[in-house]
Design a protein around this motif. Structure first.
Motif, short mmCIF file in Angstrom:
data_model
loop_
_atom_site.label_atom_id
_atom_site.label_comp_id
_atom_site.label_asym_id
_atom_site.label_seq_id
_atom_site.Cartn_x
_atom_site.Cartn_y
_atom_site.Cartn_z
N ASN A 256 0.79 -1.24 0.00
CA ASN A 256 0.00 0.00 0.00
C ASN A 256 0.82 1.28 0.00
N THR A 257 2.12 1.18 -0.15
CA THR A 257 2.97 2.37 -0.22
C THR A 257 3.99 2.21 -1.33
N PRO A 258 4.55 3.33 -1.83
CA PRO A 258 5.61 3.22 -2.84
C PRO A 258 6.79 2.38 -2.37
N GLU A 259 7.16 2.53 -1.10
CA GLU A 259 8.29 1.76 -0.57
C GLU A 259 7.98 0.27 -0.55
N ALA A 260 6.76 -0.07 -0.15
CA ALA A 260 6.36 -1.48 -0.15
C ALA A 260 6.35 -2.02 -1.59
N ALA A 261 5.87 -1.21 -2.53
CA ALA A 261 5.87 -1.63 -3.94
C ALA A 261 7.30 -1.88 -4.42
N VAL B 269 -1.23 -3.78 -6.72
CA VAL B 269 -1.89 -3.05 -5.64
C VAL B 269 -3.37 -2.93 -5.96
N GLY B 270 -4.20 -3.30 -4.99
CA GLY B 270 -5.63 -3.24 -5.18
C GLY B 270 -6.33 -2.44 -4.10
N SER B 271 -6.38 -3.00 -2.90
CA SER B 271 -7.17 -2.40 -1.82
C SER B 271 -6.79 -0.95 -1.54
N ALA B 272 -5.50 -0.65 -1.59
CA ALA B 272 -5.06 0.72 -1.28
C ALA B 272 -5.60 1.71 -2.30
N ILE B 273 -5.67 1.31 -3.57
CA ILE B 273 -6.21 2.18 -4.62
C ILE B 273 -7.72 2.28 -4.47
N VAL B 274 -8.36 1.16 -4.23
CA VAL B 274 -9.82 1.16 -4.04
C VAL B 274 -10.21 2.03 -2.85
N VAL C 264 -1.63 6.43 -7.49
CA VAL C 264 -1.20 5.28 -8.29
C VAL C 264 0.18 5.54 -8.87
N ALA C 265 0.43 6.76 -9.33
CA ALA C 265 1.73 7.08 -9.93
C ALA C 265 2.86 6.90 -8.92
N GLY C 266 2.61 7.23 -7.66
CA GLY C 266 3.63 7.03 -6.63
C GLY C 266 3.94 5.57 -6.43
N LEU C 267 2.90 4.73 -6.42
CA LEU C 267 3.10 3.30 -6.29
C LEU C 267 3.86 2.73 -7.49
N ALA C 268 3.46 3.18 -8.68
CA ALA C 268 4.11 2.70 -9.91
C ALA C 268 5.58 3.07 -9.92
N SER C 269 5.87 4.28 -9.49
CA SER C 269 7.26 4.74 -9.43
C SER C 269 8.07 3.88 -8.47
N GLY C 270 7.45 3.51 -7.35
CA GLY C 270 8.13 2.62 -6.41
C GLY C 270 8.46 1.28 -7.03
N ALA C 271 7.48 0.69 -7.70
CA ALA C 271 7.71 -0.62 -8.32
C ALA C 271 8.77 -0.54 -9.43
N HIS C 272 8.70 0.53 -10.20
CA HIS C 272 9.64 0.66 -11.34
C HIS C 272 11.05 1.00 -10.89
N SER C 273 11.20 1.43 -9.64
CA SER C 273 12.54 1.75 -9.15
C SER C 273 13.22 0.52 -8.53
N ALA C 274 12.51 -0.60 -8.48
CA ALA C 274 13.07 -1.80 -7.86
C ALA C 274 14.23 -2.35 -8.69
#
Length: 263
Positions: free
Chosen positions: A215-220, A232-237, A253-263
């Protein structure tokens, strides 16, 4: 090659992990959810999971259950959900769409008719949480024959004896459920998820995407770092449920996506 296969090939060539987002079709209403859906790719979403509301969503926690109820109260149906996909495809023919839900609405629609309608609407994959591998002849195998990926869930309780059966007819990607329980119930832990992803990848060449408890960019970032991407589902919903504007939801959503893409 489906849009899902093409997306993962493109991400691999770029050295990027996948970010998958879930929204409930028709929540809080058809027009609003379609507007959010159309904005997801621009917010960095690689694959869209589109929830089909159902009256008995046994795998979902309160957040997604309530979203489904709001959608049903607003008149959302499987047919209208497919119409959302058609509308989305008018301006985006590349972003994969995965329908996620339960078998009853598909059975009521008629499997053959559903697959034809889904294919025509631009649906690329299905996640049907209440059809185990023993029921593959019902929908999984016909879907694959129609050119639609059938994505199976693996969980912390899917042991080495069960895993080959789960993977047997899976395509597109494997969805690893990072926690035991329902959606939105607890936080995913990379230290626990990493070894499980490795175990699954030792038995399949498919990408493994991790969902539940992110539910956070860091977690992503941390979860995507030990897998091929995250969902990510529930956090967006929850953002939608709280009445946030489309732009605010997409910024989240963009923050989460940025987190995932920075992995």
């Amino acid at each position: 090659m489906t849009r899902i296969d093409a997306k993962f090939a493109a991400l691999k060539s770029e050295g990027k992990k996948a970010f998958v987002s879930y929204i409930m079709a028709g929540d809080p209403d058809l027009e609003s959810s379609l507007a959010v859906m159309k904005g997801l790719p621009g917010a960095g979403v690689d694959i869209i999971e589109l929830g089909v509301p159902f009256t008995d969503p046994m795998a979902d926690g309160a957040t997604i259950q309530l979203a489904g109820q709001r959608a049903l109260d607003g008149g959302q149906t499987l047919r209208k959900t497919l119409e959302m996909a058609v509308a989305f495809r008018e301006s985006d023919d590349t972003t994969p769409i995965v329908l996620m839900g339960y078998y009853n609405p598909i059975y009521s629609h008629g499997v053959e008719a559903f697959l034809a309608d889904a294919k025509a609407a631009g649906i690329d994959g299905l996640i049907v949480v209440d059809l185990p591998p023993e029921e593959d002849d019902e929908l999984c195998i016909p879907a694959q024959a129609a050119g639609i990926n059938f994505i199976r869930l693996a969980t912390p309780t899917t042991d080495d004896a069960r895993l080959p059966k789960v993977l047997q007819n899976t395509s597109g990607f494997v969805y690893y459920v990072s926690v035991t329980g329902i959606t939105g119930s607890q936080a995913a832990q990379a230290a626990h998820v990493g070894p499980e992803v490795s175990r699954i990848k030792s038995q399949t060449d498919l990408p493994v995407i991790v969902g539940f408890g992110i539910n956070t960019p860091e977690a992503a970032r941390t979860i995507a770092g030990v897998a091929d991407g995250c969902v990510v589902g529930s956090a967006i919903v929850q953002q939608i449920a709280s009445g946030k504007s489309r732009d605010d939801v997409l910024a989240f959503v963009a923050g989460l996506a940025s987190g995932a893409h920075s992995a």
